[in-house]
Motif scaffolding. Structure first.
Motif, PDB file in Angstrom:
ATOM      1  N   ARG A   1      26.568  -9.082  26.635  1.00 22.40           N
ATOM      2  CA  ARG A   1      26.342  -7.646  26.398  1.00 22.40           C
ATOM      3  C   ARG A   1      25.517  -6.999  27.508  1.00 22.40           C
ATOM      4  N   ASP A   2      25.459  -7.646  28.656  1.00 20.57           N
ATOM      5  CA  ASP A   2      24.636  -7.118  29.750  1.00 20.57           C
ATOM      6  C   ASP A   2      25.394  -7.287  31.067  1.00 20.57           C
ATOM      7  N   VAL A   3      26.160  -6.260  31.428  1.00 25.22           N
ATOM      8  CA  VAL A   3      27.023  -6.335  32.608  1.00 25.22           C
ATOM      9  C   VAL A   3      26.207  -6.502  33.883  1.00 25.22           C
ATOM     10  N   ASP A   4      25.133  -5.735  34.015  1.00 22.06           N
ATOM     11  CA  ASP A   4      24.338  -5.799  35.239  1.00 22.06           C
ATOM     12  C   ASP A   4      23.700  -7.175  35.413  1.00 22.06           C
ATOM     13  N   ARG A   5      23.201  -7.735  34.331  1.00 22.14           N
ATOM     14  CA  ARG A   5      22.590  -9.068  34.410  1.00 22.14           C
ATOM     15  C   ARG A   5      23.645 -10.109  34.777  1.00 22.14           C
ATOM     16  N   ARG A   6      24.834  -9.955  34.233  1.00 20.45           N
ATOM     17  CA  ARG A   6      25.911 -10.895  34.572  1.00 20.45           C
ATOM     18  C   ARG A   6      26.265 -10.793  36.055  1.00 20.45           C
TER      19      ARG A   6
ATOM     20  N   ARG B   1      23.799 -14.520  42.260  1.00 21.74           N
ATOM     21  CA  ARG B   1      22.789 -15.559  42.473  1.00 21.74           C
ATOM     22  C   ARG B   1      23.420 -16.953  42.535  1.00 21.74           C
ATOM     23  N   LEU B   2      24.358 -17.220  41.646  1.00 28.37           N
ATOM     24  CA  LEU B   2      25.020 -18.524  41.638  1.00 28.37           C
ATOM     25  C   LEU B   2      25.897 -18.706  42.876  1.00 28.37           C
ATOM     26  N   THR B   3      26.606 -17.648  43.264  1.00 27.12           N
ATOM     27  CA  THR B   3      27.455 -17.731  44.456  1.00 27.12           C
ATOM     28  C   THR B   3      26.610 -17.915  45.707  1.00 27.12           C
ATOM     29  N   ARG B   4      25.525 -17.165  45.823  1.00 26.21           N
ATOM     30  CA  ARG B   4      24.622 -17.315  46.959  1.00 26.21           C
ATOM     31  C   ARG B   4      24.063 -18.738  47.019  1.00 26.21           C
ATOM     32  N   GLY B   5      23.783 -19.304  45.847  1.00 29.61           N
ATOM     33  CA  GLY B   5      23.238 -20.651  45.797  1.00 29.61           C
ATOM     34  C   GLY B   5      24.173 -21.700  46.376  1.00 29.61           C
ATOM     35  N   LEU B   6      25.467 -21.451  46.329  1.00 33.54           N
ATOM     36  CA  LEU B   6      26.426 -22.399  46.897  1.00 33.54           C
ATOM     37  C   LEU B   6      26.213 -22.549  48.400  1.00 33.54           C
ATOM     38  N   TYR B   7      25.926 -21.444  49.065  1.00 35.61           N
ATOM     39  CA  TYR B   7      25.658 -21.474  50.506  1.00 35.61           C
ATOM     40  C   TYR B   7      24.289 -22.096  50.787  1.00 35.61           C
ATOM     41  N   GLU B   8      23.309 -21.724  49.975  1.00 30.46           N
ATOM     42  CA  GLU B   8      21.944 -22.184  50.224  1.00 30.46           C
ATOM     43  C   GLU B   8      21.796 -23.680  50.009  1.00 30.46           C
ATOM     44  N   LYS B   9      22.655 -24.265  49.179  1.00 26.23           N
ATOM     45  CA  LYS B   9      22.597 -25.707  48.955  1.00 26.23           C
ATOM     46  C   LYS B   9      23.325 -26.493  50.038  1.00 26.23           C
TER      47      LYS B   9
ATOM     48  N   ARG C   1      35.477 -20.408  42.522  1.00 31.04           N
ATOM     49  CA  ARG C   1      36.609 -20.073  41.641  1.00 31.04           C
ATOM     50  C   ARG C   1      36.239 -20.274  40.179  1.00 31.04           C
ATOM     51  N   PHE C   2      35.475 -21.315  39.896  1.00 28.68           N
ATOM     52  CA  PHE C   2      35.025 -21.526  38.519  1.00 28.68           C
ATOM     53  C   PHE C   2      34.092 -20.394  38.090  1.00 28.68           C
ATOM     54  N   ILE C   3      33.114 -20.081  38.928  1.00 25.94           N
ATOM     55  CA  ILE C   3      32.173 -19.000  38.622  1.00 25.94           C
ATOM     56  C   ILE C   3      32.925 -17.686  38.396  1.00 25.94           C
ATOM     57  N   ASP C   4      33.856 -17.396  39.287  1.00 27.57           N
ATOM     58  CA  ASP C   4      34.587 -16.135  39.232  1.00 27.57           C
ATOM     59  C   ASP C   4      35.464 -16.055  37.989  1.00 27.57           C
ATOM     60  N   TRP C   5      36.045 -17.183  37.588  1.00 31.12           N
ATOM     61  CA  TRP C   5      36.952 -17.178  36.447  1.00 31.12           C
ATOM     62  C   TRP C   5      36.219 -16.884  35.144  1.00 31.12           C
ATOM     63  N   ILE C   6      35.029 -17.491  34.966  1.00 30.89           N
ATOM     64  CA  ILE C   6      34.385 -17.372  33.654  1.00 30.89           C
ATOM     65  C   ILE C   6      33.393 -16.214  33.576  1.00 30.89           C
ATOM     66  N   LEU C   7      32.778 -15.825  34.704  1.00 27.79           N
ATOM     67  CA  LEU C   7      31.846 -14.691  34.694  1.00 27.79           C
ATOM     68  C   LEU C   7      32.624 -13.413  35.006  1.00 27.79           C
ATOM     69  N   VAL C   8      33.348 -12.955  34.016  1.00 26.86           N
ATOM     70  CA  VAL C   8      34.234 -11.804  34.183  1.00 26.86           C
ATOM     71  C   VAL C   8      33.420 -10.514  34.197  1.00 26.86           C
TER      72      VAL C   8
ATOM     73  N   GLU D   1      32.756  -5.381  39.430  1.00 25.16           N
ATOM     74  CA  GLU D   1      33.252  -6.463  40.295  1.00 25.16           C
ATOM     75  C   GLU D   1      33.291  -6.011  41.748  1.00 25.16           C
ATOM     76  N   ARG D   2      33.659  -4.776  41.971  1.00 24.25           N
ATOM     77  CA  ARG D   2      33.692  -4.275  43.349  1.00 24.25           C
ATOM     78  C   ARG D   2      32.276  -4.173  43.924  1.00 24.25           C
ATOM     79  N   GLU D   3      31.316  -3.787  43.099  1.00 26.54           N
ATOM     80  CA  GLU D   3      29.921  -3.781  43.564  1.00 26.54           C
ATOM     81  C   GLU D   3      29.482  -5.189  43.954  1.00 26.54           C
ATOM     82  N   PHE D   4      29.856  -6.163  43.117  1.00 31.07           N
ATOM     83  CA  PHE D   4      29.523  -7.556  43.417  1.00 31.07           C
ATOM     84  C   PHE D   4      30.114  -7.979  44.756  1.00 31.07           C
ATOM     85  N   TRP D   5      31.381  -7.614  44.989  1.00 34.16           N
ATOM     86  CA  TRP D   5      32.035  -8.014  46.235  1.00 34.16           C
ATOM     87  C   TRP D   5      31.387  -7.353  47.449  1.00 34.16           C
ATOM     88  N   GLN D   6      30.965  -6.135  47.306  1.00 31.52           N
ATOM     89  CA  GLN D   6      30.291  -5.458  48.412  1.00 31.52           C
ATOM     90  C   GLN D   6      28.985  -6.152  48.758  1.00 31.52           C
TER      91      GLN D   6
END
Length: 321
Positions: free
Chosen positions: A179-184, A190-198, A210-217, A223-228
């Motif tokens: 119930r919290d789009v902005d937090r999602r 944060r999770l995607t950035r962590g893939l690079y940082e690790k 792809r897993f993150i993107d599929w389930i965190l709809v 979504e466009r804000e996220f991509w930017q």
């Protein structure tokens, strides 16, 4: 928030198959310690189909039967079950018992039965199937892990090098941010950035993303804000593993075509894009692509932008066809 991609079994199956040893090491370390991972493991899809096809257990996409080798050189079968939505205790425990019994009956193998519980009930914790009478008793136990048990261990998960720590975090955030789009969106970034940082390699980043993107709809605008934001991050790191200007157009075109029933047109589009991406397709590979289900065709449309040659396509087909 409405979940447009509610079928979580499929991405779980893909990530379990792609990273099976880390999955067992993360969820069931005692079992993982028994296995000789220097020897190849094998997914026994035909064998599992033989024991499950006429069992009244419902649709099971993510269940996996895998042959591994113990350190002493003995063959061992692992039955790995994923449960996204909790069932009644009797149904679930009985299902685990039925699978194990049928595997033994047909193949004379007693599998190590393991269950990953991804549901939202703290109290539901099946672990055995029992029957007790004066002269006969049965006590079938199986290993279980509950993803909710990690909900207060986010720091530990974020610092872990095991890719399945990210998988668990992503799944937990699906539950927490309904119930919290902005937090999602923030957690997806944060999770995607962590893939690079690790320090993961390019293919690992793409697989886990792809897993993150599929389930965190996310809703399309968010979504466009996220991509930017992700594009800015990738440009700062001088990599473009995930962001790609073509991706939204292709995904949207495929989705609209499939929703409008133009499946053949969508399949033709995929074949044209593959030919441009990896060159002329061998007839066998082309046939595999043409036989893909609608869901798999849509997944291939997302994945093909990351292919650089024919081997990438062949690897994807091995994992997903």
């Amino acid at each position: 928030m409405t979940e447009s991609r509610s079928d979580l079994d499929s991405p779980w199956k893909d990530i379990l198959r792609a990273y099976f040893p880390p999955a067992i090491a993360f969820f069931f370390p005692q079992t993982a310690a028994l296995i000789d991972w220097s020897k190849p493991y094998e997914f026994l899809d035909k064998e599992f189909q033989a024991v499950s096809q006429d069992a009244a257990v419902g649709r099971r996409y993510a269940d996996q039967l895998v042959k591994v080798w113990l350190k002493g050189g003995t063959e061992l079968w692992l039955l790995l079950h994923l449960e996204v939505q909790s069932q009644s205790e009797t149904e679930f425990e009985e299902r685990m018992f039925i699978y194990s019994l049928r595997i033994f009956d047909q193949f004379r193998q007693v599998p190590i039965s393991l269950a990953i519980l991804c549901d939202e009930s703290l109290s539901w914790r099946p672990s055995c199937y029992e029957a007790n009478y004066p002269d006969t008793s049965l006590n079938f136990k199986f290993g279980t892990v509950k993803l909710l048990d990690w909900r207060d261990r986010m720091d530990e998960l974020e610092s872990s090098d095991n890719p399945f720590a990210t998988v668990v975090m992503a799944h937990l955030k699906v539950i927490e941010t309904k119930r919290d789009v902005d937090r999602r969106k923030n957690w997806k970034f944060r999770l995607t950035r962590g893939l690079y940082e690790k320090g993961y390699e390019r293919q690992e980043i793409l697989d886990l993303y792809r897993f993150i993107d599929w389930i965190l709809v996310l809703p399309e605008a968010v979504e466009r804000e996220f991509w930017q934001e992700l594009q800015v991050f990738e440009e700062e790191r001088k990599v473009t593993y995930v962001t790609n200007a073509e991706r939204f157009g292709i995904e949207k075109g495929l989705k609209q075509g499939i929703e409008q029933g133009a499946v053949q047109e969508a399949r033709s589009l995929i074949l044209r894009l593959l030919s441009r991406r990896v060159g002329i397709l061998p007839s066998e590979v082309r046939s595999q692509v043409e036989s893909l289900s609608i869901d798999r065709l849509e997944s291939l449309g997302e994945a093909l932008l990351d292919f650089s040659d024919l081997s990438d396509l062949e690897r994807w087909l091995q994992l997903h066809a």
